[in-house]
Scaffold this motif. Structure first.
Motif, PDB file in Angstrom:
ATOM      1  N   PHE A 156      42.793  28.252  39.176  1.00  0.00           N
ATOM      2  CA  PHE A 156      43.221  27.384  40.259  1.00  0.00           C
ATOM      3  C   PHE A 156      42.011  26.899  41.055  1.00  0.00           C
ATOM      4  N   ARG A 157      42.153  25.764  41.673  1.00  0.00           N
ATOM      5  CA  ARG A 157      41.102  25.234  42.537  1.00  0.00           C
ATOM      6  C   ARG A 157      40.910  26.135  43.748  1.00  0.00           C
ATOM      7  N   SER A 158      39.678  26.280  44.166  1.00  0.00           N
ATOM      8  CA  SER A 158      39.368  27.200  45.265  1.00  0.00           C
ATOM      9  C   SER A 158      39.991  26.763  46.582  1.00  0.00           C
ATOM     10  N   ASP A 159      40.114  25.431  46.825  1.00  0.00           N
ATOM     11  CA  ASP A 159      40.698  24.996  48.096  1.00  0.00           C
ATOM     12  C   ASP A 159      42.181  25.341  48.169  1.00  0.00           C
ATOM     13  N   TYR A 160      42.888  25.285  47.033  1.00  0.00           N
ATOM     14  CA  TYR A 160      44.289  25.707  47.015  1.00  0.00           C
ATOM     15  C   TYR A 160      44.404  27.212  47.233  1.00  0.00           C
ATOM     16  N   ARG A 161      43.509  27.957  46.606  1.00  0.00           N
ATOM     17  CA  ARG A 161      43.566  29.411  46.742  1.00  0.00           C
ATOM     18  C   ARG A 161      43.304  29.834  48.179  1.00  0.00           C
ATOM     19  N   THR A 162      42.307  29.236  48.794  1.00  0.00           N
ATOM     20  CA  THR A 162      41.967  29.593  50.169  1.00  0.00           C
ATOM     21  C   THR A 162      43.073  29.216  51.135  1.00  0.00           C
ATOM     22  N   ALA A 163      43.670  28.039  50.919  1.00  0.00           N
ATOM     23  CA  ALA A 163      44.684  27.543  51.852  1.00  0.00           C
ATOM     24  C   ALA A 163      45.961  28.363  51.809  1.00  0.00           C
ATOM     25  N   TYR A 164      46.430  28.705  50.594  1.00  0.00           N
ATOM     26  CA  TYR A 164      47.697  29.429  50.525  1.00  0.00           C
ATOM     27  C   TYR A 164      47.973  30.135  49.200  1.00  0.00           C
ATOM     28  N   LEU A 165      47.341  29.726  48.119  1.00  0.00           N
ATOM     29  CA  LEU A 165      47.761  30.244  46.813  1.00  0.00           C
ATOM     30  C   LEU A 165      47.482  31.722  46.615  1.00  0.00           C
ATOM     31  N   ASP A 166      46.388  32.239  47.171  1.00  0.00           N
ATOM     32  CA  ASP A 166      46.136  33.671  47.027  1.00  0.00           C
ATOM     33  C   ASP A 166      47.280  34.485  47.629  1.00  0.00           C
ATOM     34  N   GLY A 167      47.730  34.072  48.820  1.00  0.00           N
ATOM     35  CA  GLY A 167      48.848  34.766  49.454  1.00  0.00           C
ATOM     36  C   GLY A 167      50.137  34.601  48.674  1.00  0.00           C
ATOM     37  N   VAL A 168      50.362  33.404  48.131  1.00  0.00           N
ATOM     38  CA  VAL A 168      51.550  33.156  47.314  1.00  0.00           C
ATOM     39  C   VAL A 168      51.541  34.038  46.076  1.00  0.00           C
ATOM     40  N   ILE A 169      50.399  34.110  45.409  1.00  0.00           N
ATOM     41  CA  ILE A 169      50.310  34.898  44.180  1.00  0.00           C
ATOM     42  C   ILE A 169      50.568  36.378  44.454  1.00  0.00           C
ATOM     43  N   ARG A 170      50.015  36.905  45.544  1.00  0.00           N
ATOM     44  CA  ARG A 170      50.293  38.308  45.903  1.00  0.00           C
ATOM     45  C   ARG A 170      51.785  38.515  46.119  1.00  0.00           C
ATOM     46  N   PHE A 171      52.415  37.575  46.812  1.00  0.00           N
ATOM     47  CA  PHE A 171      53.855  37.666  47.052  1.00  0.00           C
ATOM     48  C   PHE A 171      54.628  37.657  45.740  1.00  0.00           C
ATOM     49  N   LEU A 172      54.282  36.750  44.831  1.00  0.00           N
ATOM     50  CA  LEU A 172      54.993  36.625  43.559  1.00  0.00           C
ATOM     51  C   LEU A 172      54.837  37.884  42.714  1.00  0.00           C
ATOM     52  N   VAL A 173      53.645  38.425  42.664  1.00  0.00           N
ATOM     53  CA  VAL A 173      53.413  39.642  41.883  1.00  0.00           C
ATOM     54  C   VAL A 173      54.217  40.798  42.467  1.00  0.00           C
ATOM     55  N   ASN A 174      54.217  40.924  43.785  1.00  0.00           N
ATOM     56  CA  ASN A 174      54.950  42.025  44.431  1.00  0.00           C
ATOM     57  C   ASN A 174      56.452  41.925  44.225  1.00  0.00           C
ATOM     58  N   ASN A 175      56.955  40.702  44.042  1.00  0.00           N
ATOM     59  CA  ASN A 175      58.404  40.502  43.911  1.00  0.00           C
ATOM     60  C   ASN A 175      58.816  40.097  42.494  1.00  0.00           C
ATOM     61  N   ASN A 176      57.891  40.200  41.548  1.00  0.00           N
ATOM     62  CA  ASN A 176      58.177  39.859  40.145  1.00  0.00           C
ATOM     63  C   ASN A 176      58.837  38.497  40.028  1.00  0.00           C
ATOM     64  N   ALA A 177      58.249  37.534  40.703  1.00  0.00           N
ATOM     65  CA  ALA A 177      58.804  36.165  40.732  1.00  0.00           C
ATOM     66  C   ALA A 177      57.835  35.204  40.052  1.00  0.00           C
ATOM     67  N   PRO A 178      58.355  34.095  39.515  1.00  0.00           N
ATOM     68  CA  PRO A 178      57.494  33.126  38.832  1.00  0.00           C
ATOM     69  C   PRO A 178      56.874  32.144  39.805  1.00  0.00           C
ATOM     70  N   LEU A 179      55.783  31.533  39.377  1.00  0.00           N
ATOM     71  CA  LEU A 179      55.228  30.374  40.063  1.00  0.00           C
ATOM     72  C   LEU A 179      55.829  29.134  39.414  1.00  0.00           C
ATOM     73  N   LEU A 180      56.360  28.219  40.208  1.00  0.00           N
ATOM     74  CA  LEU A 180      56.953  26.995  39.692  1.00  0.00           C
ATOM     75  C   LEU A 180      55.881  25.908  39.609  1.00  0.00           C
ATOM     76  N   VAL A 181      55.858  25.194  38.503  1.00  0.00           N
ATOM     77  CA  VAL A 181      54.840  24.163  38.285  1.00  0.00           C
ATOM     78  C   VAL A 181      55.517  22.872  37.843  1.00  0.00           C
ATOM     79  N   ASN A 182      55.261  21.782  38.558  1.00  0.00           N
ATOM     80  CA  ASN A 182      55.733  20.462  38.163  1.00  0.00           C
ATOM     81  C   ASN A 182      54.726  19.854  37.198  1.00  0.00           C
ATOM     82  N   VAL A 183      55.154  19.509  35.988  1.00  0.00           N
ATOM     83  CA  VAL A 183      54.226  18.955  35.011  1.00  0.00           C
ATOM     84  C   VAL A 183      54.761  17.630  34.458  1.00  0.00           C
TER      85      VAL A 183
END
Length: 201
Positions: A174-201
């Motif tokens: 992931f891009r570092s600006d996304y990770r710093t802004a919110y993605l690191d926190g989102v990823i921790r949340f998803l891992v803790n709750n066994n939830a997927p990341l949704l991606v629009n492609v």
């Protein structure tokens, strides 16, 4: 150099409105239900047509009560987005989050909710990006408290622009600006709750 983060699974949504998981789950047809326009069929007609053409999943971007009512008792799994207007309100108060779940989940107990997406394609510079993880946490608590944590997964949908590298998949990052802004926190949340990341492609 962009950092790499491992995720247990992803849910992709393509431009045709179909979504699927990369972890081996059978792909199921899905349609995005757009409710902006003229001379649209009623929610009841849309649900009936979805059943007729075997669309097993649906995404709506707003908590439209008529659509939720029409989905009662159907086998269609629903991805429901938290509207922009609700994000800060839900993030700022657990009571507000509890009320949102009461009004949009408990009230429609026979709707097959599958995912809640907190916002859609949040950019690092968006003013509300800082509320994203808090909103996810606050929505997760009442869902878990009523025993629905394994049935309904709380997540957010990102765009492919959030990726720094995508090929080969083993080098995905992931891009570092996304990770710093919110993605690191989102990823921790998803891992803790066994939830997927949704991606629009």
């Amino acid at each position: 150099m962009p950092s790499r983060v491992g995720l247990t699974h992803l849910v992709f949504e393509n431009s045709d409105g179909k979504y699927f998981r990369h972890d081996g789950e059978q792909r199921k047809q899905c349609r995005i239900y757009e409710i902006v326009g003229n001379n649209l069929p009623s929610p009841q007609e849309v649900v009936s047509l979805s059943k007729q053409y075997d669309f097993r999943r649906m995404r709506i971007y707003d908590r439209n009560q008529q659509v939720l009512q029409a989905l009662r008792g159907s086998s269609i799994e629903l991805l429901l987005d938290l509207p922009n207007i609700d994000l800060q309100r839900v993030a700022s108060s657990q009571d507000n989050a509890n009320r949102w779940v009461q009004d949009n989940v408990k009230k429609f107990g026979n709707v097959r909710f599958r995912y809640f997406s907190m916002r859609n394609e949040v950019k690092p510079w968006d003013s509300f990006a800082r509320f994203l993880v808090l909103a996810m946490q606050n929505i997760q608590r009442p869902i878990s408290s009523v025993g629905l944590g394994n049935q309904i997964k709380v997540s957010t949908a990102i765009e492919t622009g959030a990726l720094a590298e995508s090929y080969p998949p083993s080098r995905g990052s992931f891009r570092s600006d996304y990770r710093t802004a919110y993605l690191d926190g989102v990823i921790r949340f998803l891992v803790n709750n066994n939830a997927p990341l949704l991606v629009n492609v």
